[in-house]
Structures are given as structure tokens and as C-alpha cells.
Design a protein around this motif. Structure first.
Motif, PDB file in Angstrom:
ATOM      1  N   ALA A   1      29.153  48.427  18.726  1.00  0.00           N
ATOM      2  CA  ALA A   1      28.622  47.704  18.091  1.00  0.00           C
ATOM      3  C   ALA A   1      27.198  48.114  17.645  1.00  0.00           C
ATOM      4  CB  ALA A   1      28.093  46.462  19.141  1.00  0.00           C
TER       5      ALA A   1
ATOM      6  N   HIS B   1      27.660  49.865  14.623  1.00  0.00           N
ATOM      7  CA  HIS B   1      27.783  48.985  13.466  1.00  0.00           C
ATOM      8  C   HIS B   1      26.285  48.689  12.770  1.00  0.00           C
ATOM      9  CE1 HIS B   1      31.934  48.523  14.344  1.00  0.00           C
ATOM     10  NE2 HIS B   1      32.107  47.884  13.282  1.00  0.00           N
TER      11      HIS B   1
ATOM     12  N   VAL C   1      28.417  37.482  10.316  1.00  0.00           N
ATOM     13  CA  VAL C   1      29.594  38.230  11.194  1.00  0.00           C
ATOM     14  C   VAL C   1      30.899  37.331  10.927  1.00  0.00           C
ATOM     15  CG1 VAL C   1      30.139  39.098  13.415  1.00  0.00           C
ATOM     16  CG2 VAL C   1      27.710  39.248  12.581  1.00  0.00           C
TER      17      VAL C   1
ATOM     18  N   LEU D   1      28.943  41.873   8.012  1.00  0.00           N
ATOM     19  CA  LEU D   1      29.628  42.636   9.109  1.00  0.00           C
ATOM     20  C   LEU D   1      31.057  42.014   9.112  1.00  0.00           C
ATOM     21  CD1 LEU D   1      27.554  43.666  12.303  1.00  0.00           C
ATOM     22  CD2 LEU D   1      28.424  44.991  10.625  1.00  0.00           C
TER      23      LEU D   1
ATOM     24  N   SER E   1      35.368  46.387   9.460  1.00  0.00           N
ATOM     25  CA  SER E   1      36.083  47.276  10.576  1.00  0.00           C
ATOM     26  C   SER E   1      37.417  47.785  10.139  1.00  0.00           C
ATOM     27  CB  SER E   1      35.942  46.277  11.800  1.00  0.00           C
ATOM     28  OG  SER E   1      36.957  45.215  11.691  1.00  0.00           O
TER      29      SER E   1
ATOM     30  N   ALA F   1      29.382  42.492  18.520  1.00  0.00           N
ATOM     31  CA  ALA F   1      28.443  43.144  17.584  1.00  0.00           C
ATOM     32  C   ALA F   1      27.216  41.945  17.173  1.00  0.00           C
ATOM     33  CB  ALA F   1      29.196  43.422  16.173  1.00  0.00           C
TER      34      ALA F   1
END
Length: 345
Positions: A244, A247, A18, A84, A128, A29
Motif C-alpha cells: 500500500a 502505491h 479507490v 487507485l 494493480s 491502500a
């Protein structure tokens, strides 16, 4: 609700990297992954993120998403299987003042990270993105098929990154990418483990919470003459925890079907006006918010609402779509942030 896109089971999610996981959305997230028992590695430069927001259950690495040697080492050492990507600059005003910074960090570093991930055999990459890729829109709910026509460098930096990722998927059939386009993210983790902590807040709900907690004297409403039900601008607010969850669904979709590119709007498909948001905050706090009317800001559309297909495509079931719940979580987090001394970044 059943999904149209194939999804791997949650229990089969691999370790996830992440980026930007010390920021508002990235940290939430990371919490969602950890709550599902997924090994989670947070990579953040801490330039705009806060170490205090990194979840306790995450492995933390300080550094930039564009540092290819570092990212390659983290992927290899931690057995990363998906990415992510939240690390980005997000201020429209700053992007106008410093466009090169936005193109370098939002576009250049995303491209570098994706190249490294692909070279390391990563099959799922979620970046994102933003509704700013649509520009002003036409006042109607925006479908993902609406023209990509940004009106500022921030929007263009994300649009360029989306395009580069789509082309990478076309050239590499074992690589899947999803680009969720956010509308207005709001709220905080319901367990008060993370929320917004901006050094220079510009989001409506965060600014209003600063008024309610004594950090600002009053709230300025920019524009009371829009063609809306009460004259103030209308936006689609989505709770950060629901975001979140979406995702994770997108990661599962990318892992289930290699070689796919997905652009997805993430919003509820319903709007709340500035006045309605302030009224909701007053209702949950029991305190009046001093208000001041200001002029319209250049580039602010009257209405910005998503036509979101995430429910149908992913089986996404938002849990916190109620406006008072959203603003209540945001206010509770701001009070907790001040009590804990979590510094604005």
C-alpha cells in the motif's frame, strides 16, 4: 532513501478514488491514504469485496468501476484528483473456466474507468497488475524488462489492460499511469483493521491460517520435488502494508510528472519456500500444521521472485519484510476476523 522519480509531497495528494476498496489490497491502500489525511472514496460492487473491510474514514459508493456515469458523478461530486484501481478478478483457475468474464472485468472495465478518468481531467491512474504477465519465467529473479508472456487468461487480461493504458499515456501527455506488478501479497494491517477474507482462499498463507484456526484439517504441499533448497516452490512474499505504501509513492510520482507510464515490480527480491512459510507460521503460533504432500500443479513454476526496482525508483522502504512478522499479522487477522464475524467473500 532518495527516489529517482520525482514525487509530489504527501501533503499535496488530492482526493483519491479507490476502486475495489472493499477487498484485501484495496482496503489496505485506502487505510494508508486515510492515515495520511487524504480524502478517500471507495467504489466497490461488493460482488467479491466485503463492506466490513471498507475503512471507517472512507466515503463508500456501491457500484462498478466500469459504470461510466456513476464514476463521472463521483469524480465530479467528490473532487477526485487521482485513481487507485484494484477492482478485478484474481483467480487463475476461474479465468481458465470463464475467460470472457476476466477479459470483460479486468480489461474492459479498466479501459472504461481510464477513459472516464481521462475525460474528467484526472492526471494520475494506478492499476494493480500482476507477476502473472510474465508467465513461467526462467527461475531467475524477474526484471520488469522480462518478456510479457502470460500462460492463462488472468495474466492476459492484465497484460492487455497494461498495454491499453500505456497507449493512452502515449496519446495524452497530461495523463500518467503506473502498473505495479505484484508477486505474492501477504500479511494484514498491523492494527488489525483489514486483511484477507476470501470465500475460496487459494493463497498459501491464508490457507495455512485456516488450518491453524480449525477451518481446514490439513495443508497440502503441491510438489516436493522442485529444484529448490527444500523441494517446495519458492515465492516472493510482500506485506500488504508495504504494498500500500508503494502505491502511494506511485501516485505521487504520477502526479509529479505528467505523461509518464511506469511498470514496476513490487516484491522484496527474496523468496521463501512453502516449507519455510509453514515453519514460520508454526513458530509464531506454537502449533504444528498437519501437512500432506500432493502432486505438482500444472503451471506452477519452481521459483517466482522479483527483481524489484521500487526501492531505487521510489525510495520505497519496506517496514514488514520479515517472514515471521508477515505470517504473524496474517494469523492474528484471521483470528480477529473469526471473532468479529467478518464473513468470507
Amino acid at each position: 532513501m532518495n527516489a529517482i522519480l520525482p514525487l509530489i509531497p504527501e501533503t499535496e495528494l488530492p482526493p483519491v478514488l479507490v476502486t475495489g476498496g472493499a477487498g484485501y489490497i484495496g482496503s489496505n491502500a485506502a487505510l494508508a491514504l486515510i492515515d495520511r489525511g487524504v480524502k478517500t472514496v471507495v467504489l466497490d460492487s461488493l460482488v467479491t469485496g466485503s463492506r466490513a473491510l471498507v475503512p471507517a474514514g472512507a466515503i463508500f459508493v456501491e457500484g462498478r468501476a466500469g459504470d461510466q456515469a456513476l464514476v463521472e458523478r463521483v469524480i465530479r461530486d467528490q473532487g477526485i484528483g487521482a485513481v487507485l484501481h484494484f477492482a478485478a478478478r484474481i483467480s487463475v483457475a476461474e479465468s481458465v473456466e470463464q475467460p470472457a468474464l476476466y477479459y470483460r472485468e479486468n480489461f474492459g472495465e479498466t479501459l472504461s474507468l481510464a477513459q472516464t478518468a481521462l475525460a474528467c481531467g484526472i492526471g494520475a491512474f494506478v492499476m494493480s497488475s500482476t507477476a502473472a504477465v510474465y508467465g513461467d519465467g526462467d527461475g531467475q529473479p524477474l526484471a520488469v524488462t522480462a518478456p510479457v508472456a502470460p500462460i492463462n487468461p488472468y495474466g492476459w487480461s492484465k497484460a492487455f489492460a497494461e498495454r491499453a493504458l500505456a497507449d493512452m499515456v502515449a496519446a495524452n501527455r497530461n495523463f500518467s499511469v503506473a502498473c505495479p506488478r505484484y508477486f505474492n501479497v501477504a500479511g494484514a494491517d498491523p492494527l488489525m483493521r483489514s486483511g484477507q477474507a476470501s470465500l475460496h482462499p487459494h493463497h498459501l498463507i491464508e490457507l495455512a491460517c485456516h488450518v491453524l484456526t480449525g477451518q481446514r484439517e490439513r495443508f497440502t504441499i503441491f510438489g516436493r520435488d522442485y529444484p529448490t533448497r527444500d523441494g517446495s516452490g519458492v515465492r516472493d512474499y510482500v506485506h500488504v502494508t508495504d504494498l500500500a505504501d508503494a502505491h502511494i509513492l506511485l501516485l505521487r510520482a504520477c502526479l509529479a510528472d505528467p505523461g509518464q507510464y511506469h511498470a514496476v515490480n513490487l516484491g522484496y527480491g527474496q523468496g521463501a519456500s512453502v516449507i519455510e512459510v509453514l515453519d514460520a507460521l508454526e513458530a509464531v503460533s506454537g502449533t504444528a500444521i498437519p501437512r500432506h504432500d500432493g502432486p505438482r500443479r500444472a503451471g506452477d513454476p519452481a521459483v517466482l521472485v522479483a527483481h524489484s526496482q521500487a526501492r531505487e525508483l521510489l525510495g520505497w522502504q519496506p517496514r514488514f519484510a520479515d517472514l515471521e512478522t508477515m505470517v504473524g499479522h496474517a494469523l492474528a487477522w484471521e483470528r480477529r476476523r473469526l471473532a468479529l464475524g467478518v464473513a468470507n467473500r
